[in-house]
Design an enzyme around this catalytic site. Structure first.
Site, mmCIF file in Angstrom:
data_model
loop_
_atom_site.group_PDB
_atom_site.id
_atom_site.type_symbol
_atom_site.label_atom_id
_atom_site.label_comp_id
_atom_site.label_asym_id
_atom_site.label_seq_id
_atom_site.Cartn_x
_atom_site.Cartn_y
_atom_site.Cartn_z
ATOM 1 N N GLY A 17 -6.606 4.651 3.083
ATOM 2 C CA GLY A 17 -7.916 5.276 3.239
ATOM 3 C C GLY A 17 -8.897 4.369 3.947
ATOM 4 N N SER A 21 -5.465 0.223 7.665
ATOM 5 C CA SER A 21 -4.208 0.980 7.670
ATOM 6 C C SER A 21 -4.296 2.168 8.615
ATOM 7 C CB SER A 21 -3.846 1.438 6.253
ATOM 8 O OG SER A 21 -4.840 2.283 5.700
ATOM 9 N N CYS A 107 0.110 -7.616 -6.722
ATOM 10 C CA CYS A 107 0.135 -6.219 -6.317
ATOM 11 C C CYS A 107 1.010 -6.036 -5.079
ATOM 12 C CB CYS A 107 -1.289 -5.724 -6.044
ATOM 13 S SG CYS A 107 -1.401 -3.941 -5.807
ATOM 14 N N CYS A 202 -7.320 -5.301 -5.522
ATOM 15 C CA CYS A 202 -6.394 -4.509 -4.725
ATOM 16 C C CYS A 202 -6.194 -3.131 -5.324
ATOM 17 C CB CYS A 202 -5.054 -5.241 -4.651
ATOM 18 S SG CYS A 202 -3.775 -4.374 -3.773
#
Length: 377
Positions: A17, A21, A107, A202
């Site tokens: 989002g 990315s 993560c 994260c």
């Protein structure tokens, strides 16, 4: 990353989002790749309780819009339980023991390249993310290398992933500066072109770290003591809200004040008015459970980081305790084994070295990342 690396490969892209990315997707499509996009849904609660504002709904809307723009399908993968069992538990156990954990590091290893791979990633040849990092292959070995953007470089967050995870990793924007990424997003009219970078944990968006810890451990007030005089000058709400070297958020007047030490047994936080106490600086420290990324070797002369900053420290590393390697040979700097214990000697004294932090080791030119180990108390 180039079109040859992608040719004929099934690629999964983790779409968060955010703008990074999103531009990673643009780069893949530009090179003729049509990846399947995945949004990883998590929350701090084991059952996915949505009582906190994690910005998850907005994130998913943004990811959906970007995937649709490039004709890619988007699938939501639920990793609530895995995040709780693997990342939150690690974080809370660490802070309760007085260590300084790094949830973002775990993560990446346990969720982005771990739980996701178990659920969906195993069907793909490559897993792409919007990390600021690069890879290079030499002699059949794939190395994790730094981004040209020193502020955004995220190799330190990736230094605990496994070799098989690195082998499948692709970082489409790793060669770019942040300004380039923003410029592409604006030019392509991406819906999240002007969205601010996440400053939280994260995947947890707007959640404040202290609120995250308070949710699970509550508060445990205790004295704040000036190290030089032994005088109690305030009260903390819980040692787990503080880390060695911390300057802000102490609520004390007449500063600056720095956190020097934590006494877990007496629930006491020690502070100093400056950098004078010997505990404030460390020129050497031990790291344990070193995790090697590509080869079980470390150069004697290194650069390293102990926190996410643009600056690197220079120093040397030596074996503190040798471990037997799988071949039966004794582990060392030139022949180590994951789990080894090493001593880092810094060329310059470092402020704020805290147990639980990851020391990330690079070559002398801070280009190749060899892996990381946890700083011992």
């Amino acid at each position: 990353m180039n079109s040859e690396e992608l040719s004929g490969k099934r690629v999964a892209l983790l779409l968060s989002g955010g703008v990074d990315s999103a531009v990673a997707l643009y780069e893949l499509v530009r090179q003729g790749c049509q990846p399947d996009c995945f949004y990883i849904r998590i929350a701090p609660e084991a059952a996915g309780n949505d009582t906190w504002d994690c910005a998850a709904e907005e994130d998913l809307e943004m990811a959906t819009a970007v995937a649709s723009k490039y004709g890619c399908r988007l699938e939501v993968v639920d990793c609530h339980r895995e995040y709780w069992d693997r990342v939150t538990r690690y974080t809370m156990e660490s802070v309760k023991a007085g260590r300084t954990p790094n949830p973002d590091v775990m993560c990446n290893q346990l969720i982005k390249f771990g739980a996701f791979h178990e659920k969906r990633g195993h069907d793909y040849d490559l897993i792409a993310t919007g990390h600021y990092a690069q890879t290079e292959t030499e002699g059949g070995r794939k190395w994790l290398t730094t981004s040209p953007d020193p502020v955004k470089d995220q190799t330190d967050f990736l230094a605990q992933i496994h070799d098989w995870q690195l082998a499948k990793a692709v970082f489409p924007i790793g060669h770019m500066m942040k300004e380039e990424v923003r410029a592409i997003a604006e030019r392509e009219h991406l819906v999240n072109a002007h969205r601010k970078d996440s400053q939280g944990i994260c995947f947890l968006g707007k959640i404040n770290y202290n609120d995250y810890v308070r949710r699970y451990l509550g508060e445990q007030p205790g004295p704040i003591v000036e190290r030089d005089t032994g005088r109690t000058i305030g009260e903390h709400r819980g040692l787990w809200f503080h880390t060695i070297g911390q300057r802000k958020g102490l609520g004390l007047g007449g500063g600056p004040w720095f956190v020097i030490a934590k006494d877990m047994e007496r629930n006491t936080l020690y502070v100093s008015h400056g950098y004078d106490p010997a505990e404030a600086y460390r020129s050497e420290f031990a790291i344990r459970n070193f995790h090697f990324l590509t080869v079980n070797e470390l150069p004697e002369v290194i650069t390293f980081k102990i926190r996410h900053t643009p600056e690197f420290h220079r120093g040397r590393i030596e074996v503190r305790r040798a471990f037997s390697s799988p071949s039966g040979r004794s582990g060392g700097v030139a022949d180590g084994a994951s789990g080894g214990c090493f001593l880092v000697r810094s060329d310059d004294p470092i402020h704020g070295v805290a147990p639980g932090q990851f020391c990330v080791v690079y070559d002398s030119e801070h280009h190749r990342c060899f892996g990381s180990g946890e700083i011992k108390s």
